[in-house]
Design a protein around this motif. Structure first.
Motif, PDB file in Angstrom:
ATOM      1  N   VAL A 117       0.837  -1.204   0.000  1.00 52.73           N
ATOM      2  CA  VAL A 117       0.000   0.000   0.000  1.00 52.73           C
ATOM      3  C   VAL A 117       0.870   1.251   0.000  1.00 52.73           C
ATOM      4  O   VAL A 117       0.467   2.303  -0.488  1.00 52.73           O
ATOM      5  CB  VAL A 117      -0.912   0.012   1.236  1.00 52.73           C
ATOM      6  CG1 VAL A 117      -2.089   0.937   1.004  1.00 52.73           C
ATOM      7  CG2 VAL A 117      -1.393  -1.376   1.569  1.00 52.73           C
ATOM      8  N   THR A 118       2.104   1.129   0.545  1.00 49.20           N
ATOM      9  CA  THR A 118       2.956   2.313   0.630  1.00 49.20           C
ATOM     10  C   THR A 118       3.449   2.765  -0.741  1.00 49.20           C
ATOM     11  O   THR A 118       4.109   3.785  -0.849  1.00 49.20           O
ATOM     12  CB  THR A 118       4.177   2.035   1.524  1.00 49.20           C
ATOM     13  OG1 THR A 118       4.780   0.826   1.078  1.00 49.20           O
ATOM     14  CG2 THR A 118       3.765   1.894   2.961  1.00 49.20           C
ATOM     15  N   LEU A 119       3.125   2.003  -1.783  1.00 52.40           N
ATOM     16  CA  LEU A 119       3.504   2.447  -3.119  1.00 52.40           C
ATOM     17  C   LEU A 119       2.565   3.536  -3.635  1.00 52.40           C
ATOM     18  O   LEU A 119       2.788   4.095  -4.720  1.00 52.40           O
ATOM     19  CB  LEU A 119       3.491   1.272  -4.105  1.00 52.40           C
ATOM     20  CG  LEU A 119       4.507   0.175  -3.836  1.00 52.40           C
ATOM     21  CD1 LEU A 119       4.367  -0.928  -4.856  1.00 52.40           C
ATOM     22  CD2 LEU A 119       5.916   0.743  -3.892  1.00 52.40           C
ATOM     23  N   PRO A 121       2.026   6.781  -3.177  1.00 47.63           N
ATOM     24  CA  PRO A 121       2.536   8.044  -3.727  1.00 47.63           C
ATOM     25  C   PRO A 121       3.212   7.858  -5.072  1.00 47.63           C
ATOM     26  O   PRO A 121       3.109   8.708  -5.965  1.00 47.63           O
ATOM     27  CB  PRO A 121       3.562   8.506  -2.690  1.00 47.63           C
ATOM     28  CG  PRO A 121       3.348   7.686  -1.490  1.00 47.63           C
ATOM     29  CD  PRO A 121       2.632   6.458  -1.881  1.00 47.63           C
ATOM     30  N   TYR A 198      -8.106  -5.135   2.634  1.00 47.37           N
ATOM     31  CA  TYR A 198      -6.877  -4.506   2.143  1.00 47.37           C
ATOM     32  C   TYR A 198      -7.181  -3.561   0.996  1.00 47.37           C
ATOM     33  O   TYR A 198      -6.650  -2.457   0.901  1.00 47.37           O
ATOM     34  CB  TYR A 198      -5.898  -5.573   1.637  1.00 47.37           C
ATOM     35  CG  TYR A 198      -4.965  -6.097   2.683  1.00 47.37           C
ATOM     36  CD1 TYR A 198      -3.814  -5.388   3.027  1.00 47.37           C
ATOM     37  CD2 TYR A 198      -5.208  -7.297   3.318  1.00 47.37           C
ATOM     38  CE1 TYR A 198      -2.951  -5.867   3.971  1.00 47.37           C
ATOM     39  CE2 TYR A 198      -4.352  -7.795   4.281  1.00 47.37           C
ATOM     40  CZ  TYR A 198      -3.221  -7.076   4.603  1.00 47.37           C
ATOM     41  OH  TYR A 198      -2.375  -7.557   5.532  1.00 47.37           O
ATOM     42  N   LEU A 200      -9.935  -2.046   0.358  1.00 49.65           N
ATOM     43  CA  LEU A 200     -10.623  -0.849   0.846  1.00 49.65           C
ATOM     44  C   LEU A 200      -9.610   0.126   1.444  1.00 49.65           C
ATOM     45  O   LEU A 200      -9.655   1.334   1.186  1.00 49.65           O
ATOM     46  CB  LEU A 200     -11.672  -1.261   1.887  1.00 49.65           C
ATOM     47  CG  LEU A 200     -12.691  -0.202   2.274  1.00 49.65           C
ATOM     48  CD1 LEU A 200     -13.466   0.256   1.055  1.00 49.65           C
ATOM     49  CD2 LEU A 200     -13.651  -0.744   3.329  1.00 49.65           C
ATOM     50  N   VAL A 201      -8.666  -0.394   2.223  1.00 50.56           N
ATOM     51  CA  VAL A 201      -7.617   0.455   2.803  1.00 50.56           C
ATOM     52  C   VAL A 201      -6.826   1.136   1.685  1.00 50.56           C
ATOM     53  O   VAL A 201      -6.552   2.337   1.737  1.00 50.56           O
ATOM     54  CB  VAL A 201      -6.670  -0.365   3.708  1.00 50.56           C
ATOM     55  CG1 VAL A 201      -5.429   0.433   4.056  1.00 50.56           C
ATOM     56  CG2 VAL A 201      -7.387  -0.804   4.963  1.00 50.56           C
ATOM     57  N   ILE A 204      -8.896   3.948   0.046  1.00 49.67           N
ATOM     58  CA  ILE A 204      -9.029   5.127   0.907  1.00 49.67           C
ATOM     59  C   ILE A 204      -7.689   5.847   1.034  1.00 49.67           C
ATOM     60  O   ILE A 204      -7.619   7.078   0.970  1.00 49.67           O
ATOM     61  CB  ILE A 204      -9.565   4.714   2.298  1.00 49.67           C
ATOM     62  CG1 ILE A 204     -10.946   4.075   2.162  1.00 49.67           C
ATOM     63  CG2 ILE A 204      -9.620   5.916   3.223  1.00 49.67           C
ATOM     64  CD1 ILE A 204     -12.003   4.989   1.588  1.00 49.67           C
ATOM     65  N   THR A 205      -6.602   5.073   1.169  1.00 52.76           N
ATOM     66  CA  THR A 205      -5.285   5.701   1.258  1.00 52.76           C
ATOM     67  C   THR A 205      -5.005   6.538   0.019  1.00 52.76           C
ATOM     68  O   THR A 205      -4.591   7.698   0.111  1.00 52.76           O
ATOM     69  CB  THR A 205      -4.184   4.632   1.402  1.00 52.76           C
ATOM     70  OG1 THR A 205      -4.508   3.795   2.491  1.00 52.76           O
ATOM     71  CG2 THR A 205      -2.834   5.270   1.633  1.00 52.76           C
ATOM     72  N   LEU A 208      -7.058   9.628   0.116  1.00 51.02           N
ATOM     73  CA  LEU A 208      -6.629  10.601   1.124  1.00 51.02           C
ATOM     74  C   LEU A 208      -5.415  11.384   0.626  1.00 51.02           C
ATOM     75  O   LEU A 208      -5.242  12.556   0.933  1.00 51.02           O
ATOM     76  CB  LEU A 208      -6.281   9.901   2.442  1.00 51.02           C
ATOM     77  CG  LEU A 208      -7.442   9.424   3.306  1.00 51.02           C
ATOM     78  CD1 LEU A 208      -6.923   8.671   4.513  1.00 51.02           C
ATOM     79  CD2 LEU A 208      -8.298  10.595   3.750  1.00 51.02           C
ATOM     80  N   LEU A 209      -4.558  10.698  -0.144  1.00 54.82           N
ATOM     81  CA  LEU A 209      -3.323  11.336  -0.588  1.00 54.82           C
ATOM     82  C   LEU A 209      -3.580  12.403  -1.634  1.00 54.82           C
ATOM     83  O   LEU A 209      -3.045  13.499  -1.547  1.00 54.82           O
ATOM     84  CB  LEU A 209      -2.373  10.277  -1.161  1.00 54.82           C
ATOM     85  CG  LEU A 209      -1.613   9.495  -0.110  1.00 54.82           C
ATOM     86  CD1 LEU A 209      -0.817   8.384  -0.755  1.00 54.82           C
ATOM     87  CD2 LEU A 209      -0.696  10.425   0.652  1.00 54.82           C
ATOM     88  N   ILE A 219     -13.410  12.791   3.271  1.00 58.37           N
ATOM     89  CA  ILE A 219     -12.731  12.833   4.574  1.00 58.37           C
ATOM     90  C   ILE A 219     -11.727  13.977   4.604  1.00 58.37           C
ATOM     91  O   ILE A 219     -11.741  14.812   5.515  1.00 58.37           O
ATOM     92  CB  ILE A 219     -12.013  11.495   4.867  1.00 58.37           C
ATOM     93  CG1 ILE A 219     -13.034  10.387   5.056  1.00 58.37           C
ATOM     94  CG2 ILE A 219     -11.148  11.619   6.113  1.00 58.37           C
ATOM     95  CD1 ILE A 219     -12.416   9.046   5.341  1.00 58.37           C
TER      96      ILE A 219
END
Lengths: 264, 285, 278
Positions: A117-119, A121, A198, A200-201, A204-205, A208-209, A219
């Motif tokens: 998920v940290t990919l 950005p 996962y 869904l996270v 949303i991530t 959010l970014l 949000i």
């Protein structure tokens, strides 16, 4: 055991359930009441209040919510569809190649543990602010989960089943369709159940970014304006979506698991 | 055509009842396959595969623009080297690990404590079940902006997010653990005249331990991921921030380098956990 | 049978009993932790067309090895296995093989498991006809009422019968069976023997059949091969001189049957006694 004896514990259980239901209702009503009172007494924005949240949701349901809801669910659905199909395909193919799978296994296990998920950005940098980066992110995350599950399942298919079908004159494709695919289906369903939260996270991530629509966008917009009522409202909607998705995934898995449960 | 797995047919059909006849007999046919059947061959193949990918990445003849987006292993290594000596990595790593471990500890303590409470008072946990399920299903990352508003941009908001994530994982496994305790043991002790507190102290806590450890082990990875995500969204330090910063500046090499650090960390974490687990399982049994 | 080779056709015309399956000096050695263990001594054996042949012998005498080699699931270490004069090199699609383990697919119901061969292109059958044959088969093996049960819900004996139905339904020209009636009680076993005899005689199948039960072997077979303990080798081949058709339920009370049984037992008992205390 007579009829009467058999029904009595069931009755007790039902009464117990009814009691629990009453307690649950009381708890929810109580919590909401306390929240409402606190909200009215303090009047603070941070606290907001259930009535204000409900009012916001009602207003949104009048029309404003749907584009955002469709964005989020669309990204989720597209990403899941791409990631799942590729993951299942790759897992089935590589899982049935013993030597390749022996070589790849540790590499796959290593990648599996990396928080992909940290990919997010990186994908936003590549693909801009719209739907594409989130879809890529979701498909990437689900691909690995589905691939890993399918791969493991495909490796554990009983060779004796394949041999039986082979002697009956089944082609490689028929062996695959009649044995490998159904035997792996349970693993695939399990993979989907794990992948949904996962995904869904990841959605949303991504939202959010950087984004211009979607629940994640709602949000961040609410947070920028310190509009806590809207923020709580989105969280409530997200919670509902999360519950619905996990329930659906559980049902899917149970459908495939039926024969296995009997076996145990 | 004859599959190398023919030997399992022998065992499967109960043909000879020879002990350990698996993996014997004809085995793999070609010399290449036989080479890959040895563990040295497999390791070699893996290294070769990785080397090939890196070489292709480094030397692939691509346009300048493409090269900018894909960067190259040597450039990434160079950036990592610089970061290693100017202290960049250590500062961000320290921040990430700090947030992660603080949130983890808080989440674990709260999760185990409240988990035991709910496990013992099963009525209470049944009343609370739908509420817990709702929070469990909520993607926790969505809480990040809320925590930032309530607690500020510094570490405490991230710690809170990690703690909440860990809390729900450990909570559910603790409740499950207490519930799954063998009823027969409990009943036998009760018949011996043990009091409720004695049963809890002597049996329930110990029997639930393996479950709790499982939940805590799972939670480590979630804590790591959540920390990184929180840093992506709002932070000025940490590995997640490093990824976000470099991506935001269109510094592809830097973003890849940060991701390499994340990959190394997660592989080390996995290794550490599996070692710990084998140690633990010794001790538990 | 559109793939009759000229050679076979001639043989059939001439009425000479050419071999359906032939082992030529076939032997099998397993390596267990670097040690060679001889499971089957070099063996010659002919199975004639339409013949019912039983393999009997103590455990570990290579009976199942012989079946595996005939099915093409196992290659002989040396020597050759011929089927219709052709060497068997891969899975032999002309045989139906009922292994000791039933390999019923756990996610399919009894009736779906039995139907599976008819779903394949090589035995393609219209849906209605397939349903019909499945129903007949289920009745034949006495699984009526269990059509929609999964294998996990069936007893060991029922699973054996389902596996047999699954093998018989596509009527392979040769049947290999590895202790098919092991888990059945004796009443049921007689019923199944009767059904099996009817079917194989009617369809003129060749059958190779591994068993521990001498009575079973005598009741059904034309010839009985007696194997010795490891390394397996052929000790004797007995012709069963009982009139066909045989009444499965009564044949065991005839003097000819007892005499055959006695001869077989004399042949086997040393090995069996030797086998049990190992």
């Amino acid at each position: 055991m007579t009829e009467g004896q058999r029904t009595r514990p069931a009755d007790a259980a039902r009464r117990g359930r009814d009691n629990i239901l009453i307690w649950q209702a009381a708890l929810v009503v109580g919590l909401l009441a306390i929240w409402e009172i606190c909200g009215r007494l303090t009047g603070a924005d941070q606290v907001s209040s259930p009535s204000r949240i409900i009012r916001t949701i009602m207003v949104w349901l009048g029309g404003e919510l749907y584009p955002h809801l469709f964005t989020t669910l669309g990204e989720l659905a597209c990403g899941m569809a791409i990631g799942c199909s590729l993951g299942i395909l790759a897992g089935l193919v590589l899982g049935r190649m013993p030597i390749v799978s022996l070589i790849l296994r540790p590499i796959i296990v290593g990648l599996y543990s990396v928080p992909l998920v940290t990919l997010a950005p990186l994908f936003i940098m590549f693909f801009g602010l719209d739907l594409l980066p989130k879809i890529v992110l979701v498909s990437m995350v689900t691909f690995f989960l589905l691939f890993f599950n399918t791969f493991t399942g495909a490796q554990q298919v009983d060779e004796d089943y394949l041999r039986t079908l082979d002697l009956m004159g089944a082609s490689k494709f028929e062996q695959f369709r009649k044995v490998v695919a159904p035997a792996t289906a349970v693993w695939i369903a399990g993979g989907i159940r794990i992948a949904l939260p996962y995904a869904l996270v990841a959605t949303i991530t991504g939202e959010l970014l950087a984004t211009r629509s979607g629940l994640g966008f709602l949000i961040s917009r609410a947070a920028e304006r310190f509009d806590m009522t809207s923020l709580y409202a989105v969280l409530l909607i997200l919670m509902t979506i999360g519950l619905l998705l996990s329930e659906a995934a559980l049902r899917l898995e149970h459908r495939f698991l039926r024969w296995r449960q009997v076996a145990e | 055509m004859a599959p190398p797995a023919t030997q399992s047919a022998v065992v499967g059909t109960g043909a000879t009842r020879l002990p350990g006849a698996v993996g014997s007999g004809s085995g793999p046919q070609s010399s290449l396959e036989r080479f890959f059947a040895t563990s040295a061959g497999r390791v070699g193949a893996r290294l070769l595969l990785i080397a090939l990918i890196l070489l292709a990445w480094e030397y692939a003849p691509v346009a300048r623009a493409t090269r900018f987006w894909m960067s190259s292993p040597s450039a990434i290594l160079g950036t990592l080297w610089d970061w290693l000596f100017d202290g960049t990595i250590w500062a961000h790593l320290e921040s990430t690990l700090l947030v992660m471990s603080e949130g983890y500890v808080v989440g674990c303590v709260a999760g185990v404590g409240i988990g035991f409470l709910l496990g013992f008072f099963s009525r209470l946990s049944r009343v609370l079940a739908p509420l817990l399920a709702g929070f469990y299903a909520l993607p926790k990352i969505a809480l990040a902006p809320l925590f930032v508003i309530l607690l500020g941009v510094d570490n405490s908001s991230k710690i809170a997010l990690v703690a909440v994530t860990v809390f729900f994982l450990v909570l559910t496994s603790t409740i499950d653990g207490v519930r799954e305790v063998d009823r027969n043991t409990v009943n036998a002790l009760a018949l011996m005249g043990a009091t409720r507190t004695e049963i809890i102290r002597k049996v329930l806590i110990w029997a639930a331990l393996p479950w709790i450890f499982t939940g805590m082990r799972l939670a480590v990875r979630y804590a790591f991921t959540t920390t990184l995500l929180a840093e992506l969204i709002a932070a000025n330090r940490g590995l997640g921030f490093l990824i976000e910063l470099n991506s935001g500046n269109f510094n592809t090499t830097g973003a890849y380098a940060a991701i390499v650090v994340v990959i190394i960390c997660s592989v080390l974490l996995t290794e550490l956990l599996s070692r710990l687990e084998s140690r633990m399982s010794h001790w538990v049994s | 049978m559109n793939d009759l080779t000229p050679a076979r056709a001639v043989a059939a015309d001439a009425g000479t009993p050419a071999a359906k399956i032939r082992l030529l000096c076939a032997e099998k050695t397993f390596q267990v932790r670097g040690q060679d263990i001889e499971a089957l001594h070099p063996t010659d054996l002919d199975i004639r067309p339409h013949e019912f042949m039983a393999l009997v012998g103590p455990s570990g005498c290579g009976k199942s090895t012989i079946l595996n080699m005939m099915a093409g699931l196992m290659r002989p270490t040396a020597g050759e296995v011929l089927y219709d004069g052709q060497p068997v090199t891969g899975p032999n699609r002309r045989v139906g093989y009922m292994t000791q383990k039933d390999t019923l697919l756990p996610w399919r119901t009894t009736k779906d498991n039995i139907r599976i061969a008819l779903e394949l292109k090589s035995h393609a059958t219209p849906r209605a006809e397939a349903e019909d044959r499945v129903r007949q088969m289920i009745e034949l093996v006495g699984l009526k009422g269990f059509e929609n049960h999964t294998p996990a819900e069936l007893s060991g004996g029922m699973r054996k019968r389902a596996a047999m139905a699954r093998t018989l339904i596509y009527e392979p020209e040769t049947l290999l069976m590895d202790e098919p009636f092991g888990a059945l009680d004796s009443q049921l076993k007689l019923l199944m023997l009767d059904q099996l005899q009817c079917l194989t005689q009617h369809r003129r199948m060749s059958v190779v059949f591994v068993t521990h039960d001498l009575g079973e072997a005598i009741t059904l077979s034309d010839r009985i091969v007696v194997l010795s303990a490891r390394p397996g080798r052929i000790r004797a081949i007995h012709d069963v001189k009982l009139e066909r058709p045989r009444d499965v339920f009564k044949v065991r009370f005839t003097p000819a049957f007892s005499e055959q049984h006695e001869r077989l037992w004399d042949e086997l008992k040393d090995d069996i006694i030797k086998g049990t205390d190992v």
